[in-house]
Design an enzyme around this catalytic site. Sequence first.
Site, mmCIF file in Angstrom:
data_model
loop_
_atom_site.group_PDB
_atom_site.id
_atom_site.type_symbol
_atom_site.label_atom_id
_atom_site.label_comp_id
_atom_site.label_asym_id
_atom_site.label_seq_id
_atom_site.Cartn_x
_atom_site.Cartn_y
_atom_site.Cartn_z
ATOM 1 N N GLY A 37 0.852 -1.190 0.000
ATOM 2 C CA GLY A 37 0.000 0.000 0.000
ATOM 3 C C GLY A 37 0.886 1.237 0.000
ATOM 4 O O GLY A 37 2.114 1.156 -0.142
ATOM 5 N N ALA A 39 1.959 3.136 2.312
ATOM 6 C CA ALA A 39 3.014 3.205 3.339
ATOM 7 C C ALA A 39 4.221 2.370 2.926
ATOM 8 O O ALA A 39 5.371 2.816 3.032
ATOM 9 C CB ALA A 39 2.462 2.715 4.678
ATOM 10 N N ALA A 69 -8.859 4.035 -1.228
ATOM 11 C CA ALA A 69 -9.165 5.313 -0.567
ATOM 12 C C ALA A 69 -9.734 6.287 -1.589
ATOM 13 O O ALA A 69 -9.133 6.529 -2.631
ATOM 14 C CB ALA A 69 -7.901 5.874 0.076
ATOM 15 N N GLU A 137 -13.839 17.346 4.816
ATOM 16 C CA GLU A 137 -14.451 16.101 5.302
ATOM 17 C C GLU A 137 -14.737 16.283 6.789
ATOM 18 O O GLU A 137 -14.404 17.311 7.380
ATOM 19 C CB GLU A 137 -13.531 14.905 5.034
ATOM 20 N N HIS A 253 -17.044 3.517 9.035
ATOM 21 C CA HIS A 253 -17.335 4.636 8.128
ATOM 22 C C HIS A 253 -18.849 4.801 8.064
ATOM 23 O O HIS A 253 -19.572 3.821 7.892
ATOM 24 C CB HIS A 253 -16.760 4.356 6.739
ATOM 25 N N ARG A 299 -16.348 11.134 12.558
ATOM 26 C CA ARG A 299 -16.910 9.914 11.993
ATOM 27 C C ARG A 299 -17.639 9.027 13.007
ATOM 28 O O ARG A 299 -18.679 8.454 12.705
ATOM 29 C CB ARG A 299 -15.765 9.095 11.431
ATOM 30 N N ARG A 395 -9.898 8.219 14.136
ATOM 31 C CA ARG A 395 -9.067 8.872 13.116
ATOM 32 C C ARG A 395 -9.810 10.013 12.431
ATOM 33 O O ARG A 395 -10.976 9.875 12.057
ATOM 34 C CB ARG A 395 -8.659 7.846 12.056
#
Length: 542
Positions: A37, A39, A69, A137, A253, A299, A395
């Site tokens: 990914g 990272a 994402a 967001e 989510h 969230r 997060r």
Amino acid sequence: MVEVDDRDVFCSGRYLVSFDTKNLPCEFYDVVIIGSGIAGVYTALSIPRQAKVLIITKETIEINNSVLAQGGIAVSLDQHDSPALHFKDTIYAGAGLCNETSVKALVNEAAENIATLCLYGVNFDRDEDRRLSLTREGAHSRNRIIHTGDATGKEVCDTLVRAVSDLENVTIKECTYAIDILTEDNVCKGVLVTDTEAGEFKAYYAPVVVCASGGYGRLYSNTTNPEVATGDGAVMAYRAGAELMDLEFVQFHPTVLFHPENNNFLISEAVRGEGALLKNINGERFMPKYHHMGELAPRDVVSRAIFSEMQKTGCKHVYLDITHKDREYLENRFPTIFKTCLSYGIDMSKDYIPVAPSQHYSMGGIMTDEWGRTRIKGFYAVGEAACNGIHGANRLASNSLLEGLVFGRRIGNLIKENFEEIKNQSGIKPELSYNNNCKDKEFDAVELRQELQKLMNHNVGIIRSRESLVMAMETIKKMWDDVCGINPANIAMMETKNMIFLAGMVIKAALMREESRGAHYRTDFPEPDEKWLQNIVFGGRR
Ligand code: SIN
């Protein structure tokens, strides 16, 4: 910090399988990275070119969570924004449990890493003055999300994979499953792997191993995560002696498509950032009742509000309404979401989109400092696999791709600083052997996994209680008793053993945290409690 006594966790051997390095086929590297990914790949790009680097990935290189994402990457670029405001919003969303040192690194180093992405050629959306377009967001006080339509992860990953594939010092091995981190006296020696085609064990020796294997979303049946997100990184790190932190914090989510044929497709928070409203099945907007930020509240708050409306109305979903925007705008701004909804007969310019919360992100993981270091010398963790405290209990949206960039580069910088020492330790074959004393016997990995995922969904989901958690723990214990003495003969069995073990730790942490904070909500302790302003840490093998 509360350390969980290792005796409270199920008993596991040091390694998952039996092996002897004398008989293992092997290769030598300076650095092995587990995971492809953002990272993992960005870390590889940040390492000095003299280093011999290997990236291993369980499936093919493009199968990971980062690719999926949609929304974007948070970075304070607007003239009315600053790293200090991004810091404040991250801390607010994290509900008291963020590590401020890590968050400072995240927000202060965001812009320079985004500039690097632009140099690699990532094609972010721009306004008419060629400035990066910024959207908003949940829980952000400013517009600071850069994006490429609604496929930001794909654009970034495709670009970085192209760049890393051009590097002569980096080898990529796909279909390679990392079984365990090899260590000697708490020093990293490499990775034990199995090749999904040949089925034999191999060792990739290296003084530095970076775990970027992603999170543990697949502990849940209801998730946006790809099938590879089984949390192996955390469990192998734990077996090797690293600590795991914040496992109880699992992010749901709020808006995932609810459709009989697809209930894991994300409807990006950026849709709410562009003005979409949440309505219950009676067509009533409800978010202002729950939080002053309305649809753009953190969230965890939005997910719980939706859950509560679903319960009140007896319906398994709510609606997202963006019908005030015209078709042309929506097709351009959200091409993937528009097309996907249309394929299910939902024209988002005219129809409300049925949505429900779904597991999305693991805040917990392998405990690291603000440089990605674990307590094992030479073993690092980054991205969703890691827990360096930037997310706390919840997060902040679009901080995750950023985390992979900032801390991937930090690990790269450390490798640069210590390169001479790393080179001196490379090319050494350790003498290690292990017998797991397990029986060769089959178990139905697929059936067990499904049972576990359903259990986690129902008992360890958005809303928890002592009762639901105790019941989950009893079931998980039985599952562990059934499999712990069995030698895993294939990858599905290895993953399932890891998943059951990790689920036990998630439940244990959720039981211990007798309060509600961020993504962890307990009906029997519905308020935050100051005495729990501390992280729960599984201590690793001492
Ligand atoms: C989204 O697009 O809503 C997901 C972004 C994130 O998970 O940060």
